[in-house]
Design a protein around this motif. Structure first.
Motif, PDB file in Angstrom:
ATOM      1  N   ASN A  99      14.828  57.298  40.978  1.00 27.52           N
ATOM      2  CA  ASN A  99      15.473  56.424  40.241  1.00 27.52           C
ATOM      3  C   ASN A  99      16.171  56.996  38.997  1.00 27.52           C
ATOM      4  N   THR A 143      28.613  59.893  40.445  1.00 26.57           N
ATOM      5  CA  THR A 143      28.072  59.266  39.687  1.00 26.57           C
ATOM      6  C   THR A 143      26.805  58.461  39.823  1.00 26.57           C
ATOM      7  N   ALA A 144      26.331  58.386  38.429  1.00 28.32           N
ATOM      8  CA  ALA A 144      25.071  57.462  38.422  1.00 28.32           C
ATOM      9  C   ALA A 144      24.798  57.073  37.249  1.00 28.32           C
ATOM     10  N   SER A 145      24.164  55.947  36.849  1.00 21.55           N
ATOM     11  CA  SER A 145      23.833  55.228  35.808  1.00 21.55           C
ATOM     12  C   SER A 145      22.324  54.907  35.705  1.00 21.55           C
ATOM     13  N   SER A 192      20.201  53.201  38.568  1.00 25.15           N
ATOM     14  CA  SER A 192      20.989  53.598  39.998  1.00 25.15           C
ATOM     15  C   SER A 192      19.999  54.143  40.806  1.00 25.15           C
ATOM     16  N   LYS A 193      20.230  54.370  42.206  1.00 21.73           N
ATOM     17  CA  LYS A 193      19.278  55.227  42.854  1.00 21.73           C
ATOM     18  C   LYS A 193      20.164  56.425  43.052  1.00 21.73           C
ATOM     19  N   GLY A 244      24.253  61.721  42.608  1.00 15.76           N
ATOM     20  CA  GLY A 244      24.581  60.210  42.765  1.00 15.76           C
ATOM     21  C   GLY A 244      25.377  59.695  43.814  1.00 15.76           C
ATOM     22  N   GLN A 245      25.641  58.509  43.631  1.00 15.56           N
ATOM     23  CA  GLN A 245      26.352  57.669  44.727  1.00 15.56           C
ATOM     24  C   GLN A 245      27.930  58.219  44.894  1.00 15.56           C
TER      25      GLN A 245
END
Ligand SMILES: Nc1ncnc2c1ncn2[C@@H]1O[C@H](COP(=O)(O)OP(=O)(O)OP(=O)(O)O)[C@@H](O)[C@H]1O
Ligand SMILES: [Mg+2]
Lengths: 266, 359
Positions: free
Chosen positions: B245, B272-274, B277-278, B358-359
């Motif tokens: 996470n 990208t991740a924030s 987010s997973k 990230g995604q």
């Protein structure tokens, strides 16, 4: 090996016997004809009372026999050349092309092999009657080409299937134009197929009698037709002599195939 | 920087509904050894065939020395190629095979003979010129193919998995030969393989292919240390992935929480991740430290297997969530002595050696 000859015991003798009988069954008629062609009897009596070369002398003295042999030879040679050329073009199309119905087209090209020859002969005769090709050299060539082409497509097609297209691609990258690559690399590599195609096309035409009977005219007949016609008129040992020579040429060609194939393979 | 020697610009290739190559962009320097590495069906060969001119791209352009190659037919591109399959001309001898491109170019006989001798020497097959391809081993045939492709001094040499049909030992031997020949001739080489070891051993740079695009281009160490995508991370070197996470993200760095017990800050972030987010955390087996002593900053795992692999020992472990993590340690490392299956151990890693995708 599945079948070990040394362990068969007395079955070996049985197998040997069957082999001898089969060979005899296949060869006897031919040997019989050959023997008769050298026999002195006018009435084809067997065994021949004595031996002579008279029938061969008569054969070579008769211009009609020579003319028909020459006709046969001409037709067979033209058919061979055309059959190989068309067979090459068709095989390239069928093995390299990407289009619908390719398999169907392949099968269609082979139909003359399975169609009864008489049916083909009647069809060609009826058609040529319309366009006036019966009794002409062109008519003979076209009709024999129909019979020979499937053999050509089959053997060249097989050779081409077994040839890796990358080898031709390599030649192209080496700087050879696509045509040059085919002539200098692909054709030599499939030469055994082309050679078989040529021999089988020649023999198909040279031996053919059914279609030829329909195509022939009193002035233009092939050797097999001449044999057949002569047989119907009178039974002379000259026919046996002509047949023997026909068979001899066929055997020679088959031997040539075997020898050349062996040479090309190594 | 001078103009790139070979430029591949937005190349696309579709076969009906199948997209073989989606959008390939690449600059290759003169004399470079560049490898296309990627799984089966990722479009490596198709890209090479477009360069060779056997396939026309549905979009994009290829420039050699600033000029488009696409309108030039294959046989005038002057490009060399060694194929995956054996492509020596079967009816010609080894010498005649090498002479073929020179004969096609109508060079004088003396020049051809000299070049054939030079090429045989280059691939160390002197004395073989009268043999037929069928009398040569697979490795020898590929060396002749290499000599034939180099005989006309092509500006670019393409090689499509030329060693894939050979056994491992022979493959390594010829890899050395290829390296030496590359250094000796300074020819620009584009090489296709799906063997990462081969790619790492041979290339100046590697382009990693995935589903018709290049995921990343770089030297072996760059790809290993800094994979741009999860796919590249999986393909170059060994790696394991843990779901995590994201606590916070920014400036290409992320702080993450794993297994709810542990947070690590300042890990390189890709994609990208924030916050909240997973993401996936990538760890390399040889960059993990294993300790038998409990520690707050370590990730608790259980040893599930220990395998001896010569100079390395491979320890398979499981996290409390059931994810597998492998650790590779040198033989005789003190952390392994007395270690048993089922033992609880703690893993640590350097934030710089890990990556978050990230995604
Ligand atoms: N002639 C063709 N017709 C249709 N699809 C094709 C054709 N050639 C290639 N493809 C498809 O394009 C994709 C890319 O193929 P390509 O041969 O470039 O892969 P590759 O990366 O070289 O794989 P490999 O490592 O297996 O050689 C594949 O999905 C393949 O099925
Ligand atoms: Mg490929």
């Amino acid at each position: 090996m599945l079948l070990n000859l040394n362990r068969l015991g007395w079955w070996k003798l049985v197998l040997f016997g069957i082999t001898v009988l089969t060979t005899a069954f296949l060869l006897l008629p031919i040997l019989f004809i050959a023997a008769l062609s050298f026999g002195s009897s006018q009435w084809l009596i067997f065994p021949p009372p004595s031996w002579t070369l008279r029938w061969y002398q008569e054969l070579f003295a008769d211009p009609r026999w020579l003319a028909s042999a020459w006709t046969s030879f001409q037709i067979a040679i033209i058919v061979t050349v055309l059959s190989v050329l068309l067979g090459l073009a068709t095989s390239f199309g069928l093995t390299r092309g990407r289009f619908a119905f390719r398999e169907g087209l392949k099968a269609l090209f082979l139909t003359p092999m399975i169609l009864p020859v008489v049916v083909l002969a009647v069809a060609l005769y009826a058609f040529f009657l319309k366009i006036g090709l019966n009794g002409t050299l062109t008519g003979f060539v076209i009709s024999h080409l129909v019979l020979a082409l499937p053999f050509s497509i089959l053997s060249i097609g097989n050779a081409l299937e077994g040839f890796d297209k990358s080898i031709e691609d390599a030649a192209v990258l080496c700087g050879a134009s696509p045509l040059e690559a085919k002539v200098r690399v692909t054709l030599p590599a499939i030469s055994h197929g082309i050679f078989s195609a040529a021999i089988f096309s020649f023999l198909t035409s040279w031996d053919e009698v059914v279609v030829a009977i329909f195509m022939s005219s009193p002035t233009l007949q092939t050797l097999p037709v001449k044999v057949w016609a002569t047989l119907r008129q009178d039974l002379t040992p000259v026919v046996a002599a002509a047949s023997t020579l026909l068979i001899l040429l066929t055997v020679l060609l088959m031997v040539l195939v075997a020898v050349v194939r062996k040479g090309l393979k190594s | 920087m001078s103009k790139p020697f070979l430029q591949i610009r937005g190349i696309r290739k579709e076969y009906g509904p199948v997209t073989a190559v989606q959008d390939v962009n690449l600059d290759v320097a003169q004399g470079e050894f560049l490898t296309f590495l990627g799984p089966s069906g990722s479009g490596k060969s198709t890209t090479l065939y477009i360069l060779a001119g056997f396939e026309d791209p549905t979009g994009g352009d290829i420039l050699l020395n600033g000029e488009s190659l696409l309108s030039t037919p294959s046989h005038k591109r002057n490009i060399g190629m060694v194929f995956q399959r054996y492509t020596l001309f079967p009816h010609l001898s080894v010498g005649e095979n090498i002479a073929f491109p020179l004969k096609v170019r109508r060079l004088p006989k003396a020049e051809i003979d000299a070049k054939v001798r030079q090429m045989l020497k280059l691939v160390r097959l002197e004395g073989f010129e009268d043999r037929k391809p069928a009398q040569m081993s697979g490795g020898q045939q590929q060396r002749v193919a290499l000599a034939r492709a180099l005989a006309y001094d092509p500006p670019v040499l393409l090689m499509d998995e030329p060693l894939s049909a050979l056994d491992k030992k022979l493959r390594e031997e010829i890899q050395h030969e290829i390296r030496r020949i590359h250094q000796q001739t300074e020819v620009t080489i584009l090489y296709v393989t799906h063997d990462q070891e081969e790619a790492l051993r041979l290339s100046d740079r590697i382009a990693v292919f995935s589903k018709g695009v290049i995921d990343q281009i770089g030297t072996g160490p760059e790809l290993y240390a800094n994979p741009a995508t999860r796919f590249v991370a999986e393909f170059i070197g060994d790696s394991d992935f843990l779901p995590c996470n994201v606590v916070s993200a920014g400036n290409g760095r992320a702080e993450i929480a794993i297994c709810e017990t542990m947070t690590v800050a300042d890990i390189p972030l890709h994609g990208t991740a924030s916050s909240g987010s997973k993401a996936a955390l990538m760890l390399r087996p040889e960059r993990l430290l294993l300790s038998k002593r409990q520690s707050e900053s370590g990730l608790p795992v259980t040893v599930s297997d220990i395998t001896f692999l010569g100079n390395n020992v491979h320890v398979a472990t499981k996290t409390s969530k059931g994810n597998n993590l492998s650790v590779r340690l040198p033989f005789g490392h003190e952390a392994i002595s007395g270690l048993n299956r089922g033992d609880a151990v703690w893993l640590k890693f350097d934030a710089e050696s890990a990556h978050v995708f990230g995604q």
